[in-house]
Motif scaffolding. Structure first.
Motif, PDB file in Angstrom:
ATOM      1  N   THR A  36       0.511  12.451  -5.554  1.00 55.72           N
ATOM      2  CA  THR A  36      -0.352  12.243  -4.213  1.00 55.72           C
ATOM      3  C   THR A  36       0.408  12.149  -3.118  1.00 55.72           C
ATOM      4  OG1 THR A  36      -1.825  12.475  -5.995  1.00 55.72           O
ATOM      5  CG2 THR A  36      -2.900  12.960  -3.665  1.00 55.72           C
ATOM      6  N   LEU A  37       0.790  10.895  -3.402  1.00 52.85           N
ATOM      7  CA  LEU A  37       0.720  10.075  -2.000  1.00 52.85           C
ATOM      8  C   LEU A  37       2.659   9.986  -1.582  1.00 52.85           C
ATOM      9  CD1 LEU A  37      -1.534   6.695  -2.699  1.00 52.85           C
ATOM     10  CD2 LEU A  37      -1.100   8.316  -0.491  1.00 52.85           C
ATOM     11  N   SER A  43      -7.638  13.482  -2.792  1.00 52.39           N
ATOM     12  CA  SER A  43      -7.459  14.604  -2.928  1.00 52.39           C
ATOM     13  C   SER A  43      -6.446  14.602  -3.723  1.00 52.39           C
ATOM     14  CB  SER A  43      -5.880  14.385  -1.637  1.00 52.39           C
ATOM     15  OG  SER A  43      -4.993  14.624  -2.543  1.00 52.39           O
ATOM     16  N   PHE A  44      -6.005  12.900  -5.085  1.00 53.67           N
ATOM     17  CA  PHE A  44      -5.679  12.178  -5.904  1.00 53.67           C
ATOM     18  C   PHE A  44      -6.233  12.694  -7.509  1.00 53.67           C
ATOM     19  CE2 PHE A  44      -6.071   9.206  -9.567  1.00 53.67           C
ATOM     20  CZ  PHE A  44      -5.017   9.762  -9.645  1.00 53.67           C
ATOM     21  N   GLY A  57       0.631   9.887 -10.975  1.00 53.56           N
ATOM     22  CA  GLY A  57       0.145  11.282 -10.200  1.00 53.56           C
ATOM     23  C   GLY A  57      -0.391  11.062  -9.262  1.00 53.56           C
ATOM     24  N   PHE A  58      -1.018   9.313  -9.294  1.00 55.58           N
ATOM     25  CA  PHE A  58      -1.826   8.815  -7.264  1.00 55.58           C
ATOM     26  C   PHE A  58      -0.642   8.381  -6.029  1.00 55.58           C
ATOM     27  CE2 PHE A  58      -3.808   5.982  -4.633  1.00 55.58           C
ATOM     28  CZ  PHE A  58      -4.509   7.065  -3.598  1.00 55.58           C
ATOM     29  N   PHE A  75      -6.536   3.008   8.718  1.00 54.73           N
ATOM     30  CA  PHE A  75      -5.263   2.930   7.158  1.00 54.73           C
ATOM     31  C   PHE A  75      -7.335   3.678   5.584  1.00 54.73           C
ATOM     32  CE2 PHE A  75      -4.108   1.242   3.500  1.00 54.73           C
ATOM     33  CZ  PHE A  75      -2.924   1.292   3.204  1.00 54.73           C
ATOM     34  N   ALA A  89      -6.947  10.097   0.361  1.00 52.09           N
ATOM     35  CA  ALA A  89      -5.137  10.227  -0.691  1.00 52.09           C
ATOM     36  C   ALA A  89      -6.078  10.306  -2.085  1.00 52.09           C
ATOM     37  CB  ALA A  89      -4.628   9.271  -0.431  1.00 52.09           C
ATOM     38  N   ILE A  90      -7.318   9.473  -1.725  1.00 46.65           N
ATOM     39  CA  ILE A  90      -7.661   9.600  -3.626  1.00 46.65           C
ATOM     40  C   ILE A  90      -8.299  10.534  -3.785  1.00 46.65           C
ATOM     41  CG2 ILE A  90      -9.503   7.912  -4.375  1.00 46.65           C
ATOM     42  CD1 ILE A  90      -9.339   5.273  -3.300  1.00 46.65           C
ATOM     43  N   LEU A 149      -6.775   6.004   3.426  1.00 44.88           N
ATOM     44  CA  LEU A 149      -6.524   6.003   1.838  1.00 44.88           C
ATOM     45  C   LEU A 149      -7.553   6.558   0.844  1.00 44.88           C
ATOM     46  CD1 LEU A 149      -5.062   4.070  -0.249  1.00 44.88           C
ATOM     47  CD2 LEU A 149      -6.918   2.489   0.064  1.00 44.88           C
ATOM     48  N   GLY A 197      -4.013  15.167  -8.216  1.00 44.38           N
ATOM     49  CA  GLY A 197      -3.226  14.738  -9.229  1.00 44.38           C
ATOM     50  C   GLY A 197      -3.566  14.539 -10.178  1.00 44.38           C
TER      51      GLY A 197
END
Lengths: 322, 508
Positions: free
Chosen positions: A160-161, B12-13, A155-156, B2, B9-10, B6, B17
């Motif tokens: 997502t990434l 959005s996860f 998932g991550f 960075f 991204a977390i 990150l 996600g």
């Protein structure tokens, strides 16, 4: 004489074990309800088609004859034909091992590289914050199921990434780099819980060694703390750690099916499950035989390694054998 | 910098996600290689069942059919999306007045992928191979009805049947009847050779099969250059592959409950597809109590089928009205003959001599719709005084016990074969329905090839079954078809287990 007898006994006893395993698998699969021909032909099958397939697969012969036939072929190096795939069992196994072997290897390397150093570190830092944090992390990763970890990782990192593919195996024709890339996430999912177990064992083993008088002597000789650890503590803590590793290898070889599923990887575990659910006896036999052989010889190797690493064990064993 | 990325991204996860993992909502954010696939004219199709061989004439597995039928192999006749038969390798045909002799004229200039020409001999070889004593053809009975095949000319085939069989032309369109080349048929399990619009390129067992456009195709050539079928054993892995852009279309998506989330995603189109499916509560007509029609009718009254269909929680699932899939033009819904009425059910059971507290076994195969509805059906039966013992069986055990040894009282099972109402005329079939009236109806049905007469008899047969209740017709379950928005030409209604790719193309 003894140098000759020992390997012979080693191999003979293991061959007997393999024989027992094969008889067990053969009879279990025969006792299980279900007919591979029915599974292959489905619910519309006519009785005469079923009979034709029974004959083609040799299922119209009695159990004992079929087993002897299989055994005879095995001695000629022939693992038999898969009922459903209609190709040599060995071919199926070698295809799946191209995925399962690197996956298990990668997971093992990751779990050792993570577990052993962290175990030694926490042993030297006992009671300090870093020990508490790492031990807490170990407790956590040991407790979470690996397939859940696998889902979180996809998932991550994949969805997502987009750093990794969300699943699937690149195949070796894409190169070793692609193989590593497609297997890294599943390997991490498999390795983290194992690393936690390994780390805890390493920690306790190292703590026990750290309390031995010779460590004090080494320190008194003015050796640096680093060389005390790497030259004296680590080698002496290894035997129990190796024992744990030797238990983890069979788990990684056969017990990876749920994680494989999440990543859509078709390894030996998936092949075995599929073969059982289709009553594909030759494939089940082939898988089990392969796993049992690997485990038996891997255990033998680790026993030998343990003896080499710990002279006191070797002394006791040679006394018992004499 | 960075770290900031990150954290983003977390975040959005957590929003997308993880939420998608917990099936709460998949929305947007698809980065895909569709553009790459669009550029080189290739498509990746997700499939649930990995084929064990690539020869549909020796194995009924759906995976084989989806990959090979109509794409690699073709038959004398073909079937369109609505199930209508059309000429394929046979350009035209005529049927003798007694319905027993079929004369086919073959398409000229057709070659197999191995270069050998399509001749009458190849057709004769294929049909003889299917009916041979050692043949493993899943529909062997179709070919065993062939008395004789003769080749007056290279492009003319005369097939004489033992008995008239009105379904013969549509059965020739099945994957079991494809025409294979005498020079390569033995190798078809590993290297399929047919006459179709795609040629076999390679097969990574359990992973994927790759087909390429047949540039020497005799008919309208395929629009795509390459088709890859990829196999998924796990619904979550299938969903991930779609979201990740590894798969362009999934014609039978394995987790319908996740489909709605794809419907909210603008990159995909979700359709409710139709394919032959008949979900039954099959009854053992051989033994007490279900050898008595009254007991079977009582069961029909006892179960609220609308409730059962609803409990599946699959959009588009509905009550089945006869042993025919709703996409079939002959389908007639007779589900209202015995509406839900527990009181009537009790009275009928009493009349049939079934005492309250009678213990019956309900066998469940390891399939989601069976395991999911078994408890509910048991509860309905308990209401009318039948004590149900649920027996969960794995697939080979189900086949052995129910299908092989007929050792069961009731079981829940979906039949996915097209046009299989004839199983009620087979008294040795697993549910053991032995009714001379129905057998006579079926015989007249197969005696004629007149579509109007056949349609009328088909309806009579369905009504006969609905009144006599050999099995309880429970539900129809649609397929969930998920595809990239730009992909055109995939079939949504499937009369057979196929995935014809020749008309599929990337649109704007």
């Amino acid at each position: 004489m003894q140098r000759f007898v020992l390997p012979f006994r080693f191999f003979a006893s293991r061959m007997v074990l393999l024989g027992v395993a094969s008889v067990l698998v053969f009879s279990c699969m025969t006792l299980l309800p279900g007919d591979p021909a029915e599974v292959l032909l489905g619910v519309d099958a006519q009785p005469d088609t079923l009979a034709a397939l029974h004959h083609t697969l040799g299922l119209d012969q009695p159990f004992f004859i079929r087993y002897l036939h299989w055994l005879g072929n095995l001695f000629k190096g022939d693992f038999g034909q898969s009922y459903s795939y209609n190709v040599a069992v060995w071919q199926l196994l070698s295809e799946r091992l191209q995925l399962s072997a690197p996956l298990a290897g990668l997971a093992l390397v990751l779990s050792i590289c993570l577990g052993v150093p962290l175990g030694v570190l926490t042993a030297t830092q006992r009671g300090k914050p870093i020990d508490i944090v790492v031990m807490g992390a170990f407790q956590f990763t040991k407790a979470i199921p690996d397939f859940w970890l696998a889902m979180i990782l996809t998932g991550f990192f994949a969805l997502t990434l987009h750093w990794f593919p969300a699943g699937g195996f690149s195949g070796w024709e894409q190169g070793a780099g692609a193989v590593l890339w497609s297997l890294l996430l599943p390997a991490i999912a498999l390795a983290l819980p194992q690393a936690a177990v390994l780390g805890r064992y390493t920690r306790s083993a190292a703590i026990a060694v750290l309390e031995e008088p010779f460590v004090l002597t080494a320190r008194a000789h003015g050796l640096s703390e680093r060389s005390v650890l790497t030259r004296h503590v680590l080698p002496r803590s290894l035997p129990p750690v190796l024992a744990v590793i030797s238990l983890q290898i069979p788990l990684l070889l056969s017990g990876t099916i749920i994680v494989e599923n999440v990543f859509n990887l078709k390894g030996t575990g998936a092949l075995l499950l599929e073969a059982v659910s289709q009553r594909d006896l030759p494939v089940v036999q082939g898988c089990v035989l392969l796993i049992v052989t690997l485990v038996i010889f891997e255990k033998g190797f680790f026993e030998w390694l343990e003896i080499k690493l710990s002279p006191w064990v070797s002394y006791h064993q040679s006394r018992q054998r004499a | 910098m960075f770290l900031k990325a990150l954290f983003a991204a977390i975040r959005s996860f957590w929003r997308k996600g993880l939420a998608s993992l917990l099936f709460a909502g998949i929305s947007g954010g698809v980065v895909s290689n569709a553009t790459a696939n669009e550029r080189d004219g290739s498509v990746v199709i997700g499939v649930n069942i990995s084929p064990a061989t690539l020869d549909p004439t020796t194995n009924p597995s759906e995976g084989i059919r989806i990959v090979t039928h109509t794409n690699i192999y073709e038959g004398l006749t073909g079937m369109d999306e609505r199930g209508a038969v059309h000429p394929l390798l046979a350009k035209s045909w005529s049927i003798s007045p007694d319905g027993q002799v079929y004369t086919f004229t073959l398409q000229p200039d057709v070659h197999f992928h191995d270069g050998s020409p399509l001749t009458c001999n190849a057709v004769k070889f294929s049909l003889d191979r299917a009916s041979a004593p050692e043949s493993l053809n899943p529909q062997k009975q179709v070919f065993q009805n062939i008395k004789n095949i003769s080749c007056p000319q290279d492009n003319e085939v005369i097939v004489s049947l033992r008995a008239p069989h009105g379904s013969f032309l549509s059965e020739l369109a099945w994957a079991d009847s494809v025409v294979v080349s005498p020079t390569s048929a033995d190798g078809n399990a590993l290297r399929p050779i047919g006459t179709g619009p795609f040629v076999f390129k390679n097969w990574k067992r359990a992973e994927s099969v790759t087909l390429e456009k047949n540039s020497a195709y005799w008919g309208q050539s395929a629009k795509l250059n390459k088709v890859v079928f990829r196999f998924f054993a796990d619904p979550l892995a299938a969903a991930n592959a779609l979201l990740d852009g590894q798969v362009d279309a999934y014609p039978s998506f394995p987790a319908p409950e996740m489909a709605e989330r794809f419907a909210h995603n603008s990159a995909f189109v979700v359709k409710s597809g139709v394919a032959p499916f008949k979900g039954l509560l099959a009854l053992n007509n051989r033994h007490k109590p279900f050898n008595n029609p009254l007991a079977r009718q009582a069961l029909a009254y006892a179960i609220d089928r609308a409730g059962v269909a609803e409990s599946l929680d699959i959009p588009g699932a509905k009550v089945l009205g006869s042993h025919m899939s709703p996409e079939n033009p002959d389908y007639k819904d007779y589900s209202t003959i015995y509406p839900y009425n527990p009181e009537k059910a009790k009275a009928l059971l009493k009349q049939a001599g079934v005492e309250a507290g009678t213990r019956l076994r309900l066998a469940l195969p390891p399939i989601a719709y069976a395991r999911g509805t078994g408890e509910l059906i048991a509860a309905y039966l308990e209401q009318v005084g039948i004590t149900v013992r649920i027996v969960q069986l794995e697939w080979p055990a189900w086949l052995a016990q129910i299908f092989g040894h007929h050792d069961f009282d009731m079981t829940i099972i979906g039949h996915t074969e097209p046009d299989d109402i004839g199983i009620y005329a087979r008294k040795d079939y697993y549910f053991g329905y032995d009714n001379p009236e129905f057998q006579k109806l079926y015989a007249t049905y197969e005696n004629t090839s007149d579509p109007v007469v056949r349609h009328n008899i088909s309806i009579k047969m369905q009504e006969k079954l609905a009144r006599d209740v050999p099995n309880i017709f429970l539900f129809f379950v649609p397929r969930t078809n998920i595809a990239k928005r730009q992909l055109n030409g995939l079939w949504n209604t499937l009369p057979l287990q196929v995935c014809p790719m020749s008309a599929v193309s990337w649109g704007p």
